[in-house]
Design a protein around this motif. Structure first.
Motif, short mmCIF file in Angstrom:
data_model
loop_
_atom_site.label_atom_id
_atom_site.label_comp_id
_atom_site.label_asym_id
_atom_site.label_seq_id
_atom_site.Cartn_x
_atom_site.Cartn_y
_atom_site.Cartn_z
N SER A 86 31.41 29.89 49.08
CA SER A 86 31.04 31.09 48.32
C SER A 86 30.73 32.21 49.30
O SER A 86 30.73 32.01 50.50
N LEU A 256 37.85 31.30 48.06
CA LEU A 256 37.87 31.33 46.60
C LEU A 256 37.85 29.92 46.02
O LEU A 256 38.43 28.99 46.58
N THR A 286 42.21 40.49 49.18
CA THR A 286 42.47 39.09 48.85
C THR A 286 43.96 38.82 48.76
O THR A 286 44.78 39.74 48.70
N GLN A 301 40.85 31.79 40.25
CA GLN A 301 40.50 32.43 41.54
C GLN A 301 40.04 33.87 41.31
O GLN A 301 39.09 34.33 41.94
N ASP A 304 36.55 33.91 40.01
CA ASP A 304 35.59 33.65 41.08
C ASP A 304 35.38 34.91 41.93
O ASP A 304 34.24 35.26 42.27
N LEU A 305 36.48 35.59 42.24
CA LEU A 305 36.36 36.81 43.05
C LEU A 305 35.55 37.87 42.29
O LEU A 305 34.65 38.50 42.87
N ASN A 308 31.89 37.07 42.47
CA ASN A 308 31.34 37.44 43.79
C ASN A 308 31.15 38.94 43.90
O ASN A 308 30.15 39.42 44.45
#
Ligand code: NDP
Ligand code: MG
Length: 433
Positions: A86, A256, A286, A301, A304-305, A308
């Motif tokens: 992470s 990721l 990314t 993915q 998740d990005l 974050n």
């Protein structure tokens, strides 16, 4: 303080660039040993690289520079320390080389060198900026120019991609790197977001440092480049910004996840402060998982990005720019997640369309054994409440790209570079964006 060509030439004659020597220890993974490097004649194209490496090496010997003195140690240091599941802070890896000990390069001289190397190739394609300024207040400060580009990893281009209409000769690194540098030097971005970088330590970091950029590299944990014979190490994302324009506030290297599993894809997110306006913003880069059949994986993915970035931007309080090769058409779920996120993002290149609602018809165009692939996969997302797009670099036309598509003798990657100029919107209702 710029070096004269004569000084650069004498730097070239010292062929052994200490910054590029490998220290004792295991080399990067290879299938078979690399052939001994052929002795090179003193040619202008090498001089800047060799002398850049010397500059970095000198700076590293005096400061706690994370760039070390050899690529294999650097890779292992990076993968050991930056490989997290992470977002994590790694300020010790963000120490900029002391500019006092770097010999600056005049961008015009480097551009001339590149052009000299490329003199047998057809001329660069001409692309113009499209003025996108809308009515309404925007900051009077100098715009922030951002470049997004999947530059095509050298090992993948030569060993994996199967661009059947592109002669191998067009992919020779010594010339292709000059085409890449020429594109960067032509547009002079303040921030550079790159994917498929497998020549960070020996080429882009030393040269771009000497042009005034501060760089960060995050390699893929299992780069497919490492399966290619004579590879130059793993590919990954790289983020560069001009040190005279921005101050680094914090930085996160993100591996990721998809459905809680660690994946092979990465991102870098940095909060920068604009020296001119004192405004902060977050810039992220990314490269999501490629190939058909992986749509749900890419979507995970992307989620998740976004999660974050929610945390890094304190829930959209800090304006955000996200650049990437998302490997996803606008019809995919991951695109919809970004378009509808509470981060309030818009995709900058949509603004080139007549209604401002459609993505360009392509950002990558190539011919593989499986046939022709023309897709829109690359994006620059931005916080629409806090930033406005002043202009964007037009894409290449079908005629410019030509029947054999990309890469080619006059364009170094299968992906087009995207370049936008951003301004902060004026403060509204007393809110400082
Ligand atoms: N040793 C191990 O345990 C592991 C090894 N690996 C290695 O990683 C590789 C997969 O990595 P991953 O990151 O998932 O790769 P991706 O599927 O994301 O693709 C990697 C690269 O291949 C390019 N690519 C896309 N489509 C094609 C195509 N049809 N033909 C050729 N190249 C293409 C992509 O370029 P673009 O984005 O421009 O389309 C991308 O840069 C494996 O092949 C293996 O080598 C992976 C996991 C574990
Ligand atoms: Mg690729």
């Amino acid at each position: 303080m710029y070096q004269s060509p004569r000084r650069l030439c004498s730097a070239l004659l010292q062929r052994d660039a200490p910054g590029l020597r490998r220290p004792p220890g295991p080399p990067p993974r290879r299938r078979s040993p690399a052939p001994a490097a052929a002795p090179r004649l003193a040619s202008p194209r090498l001089l800047a690289v060799a002398s850049a490496a010397r500059g970095v090496a000198r700076s590293c010997s005096r400061t706690a520079c994370p760039m070390g003195s050899g690529t294999s140690r650097l890779y292992s240091a990076l993968t050991k320390t930056l490989d997290g599941s992470s977002a994590s802070q790694h300020p010790e890896y963000l120490v900029a080389p002391d500019p006092e000990h770097l010999e600056p390069i005049d961008p015009k001289e480097l551009l001339e060198e590149c052009r000299a190397v490329l003199h047998t190739r057809p001329p660069r394609f001409q692309r113009g900026f499209v003025d996108l300024r809308a009515d309404g207040p925007s900051s009077s400060h100098t715009p922030i120019r951002v470049m997004q580009w999947n530059i095509l990893a050298q090992a993948l281009g030569e060993g994996k991609d199967n661009f059947v209409q592109c002669p191998l000769e067009a992919l020779k690194w010594e010339e292709r790197k000059c085409l890449i540098l020429e594109e960067i030097l032509a547009y002079q971005p303040d921030i550079l977001c790159l994917q498929e970088v497998d020549h960070y330590f020996d080429t882009f970091h030393p040269l771009l440092s000497r042009l005034g950029y501060q760089g960060t590299f995050f390699p893929k944990p299992w780069s497919p480049c490492l399966d290619v014979e004579h590879n130059n190490g793993p590919d990954g994302c790289a983020l560069f910004f001009l040190q005279n324009r921005f101050k680094l506030v914090n930085s996160a290297n993100i591996r990721l996840t998809a459905m809680t599993l660690k994946t092979n894809q990465v991102a870098i997110a940095q909060t920068l402060e604009c020296k001119e306006s004192s405004r902060q913003f977050c810039i992220a880069v990314t490269h999501l998982k490629a190939r058909t059949g992986w749509e749900r994986f890419r979507s995970a993915q992307g989620c998740d990005l976004l999660q974050n970035l929610q945390s890094i931007t304190q829930g959209a309080k800090i304006p955000l720019i996200v650049c990437g090769d998302f490997n996803a058409e606008p019809t995919e779920e991951v695109y919809r997640h970004f378009a509808s996120s509470s981060l309030n993002l818009n995709s900058a290149y949509k603004l080139l369309s007549a209604d401002g609602q459609s993505e360009p018809p392509y950002t990558t165009w190539k011919i593989r054994t499986s046939g022709e692939c023309r897709h829109t996969l690359d994006y620059i997302w931005y916080s629409k409440h806090a930033l406005s797009v002043r202009s964007a670099l037009d894409l290449l036309t079908e005629e410019q790209i030509g029947p054999n598509r990309l890469p080619s003798f006059n364009y170094p990657s299968d992906h087009l570079s995207l370049v936008c100029d951003f301004s902060f919107k004026e403060e509204l209702d007393g809110h400082l964006y």
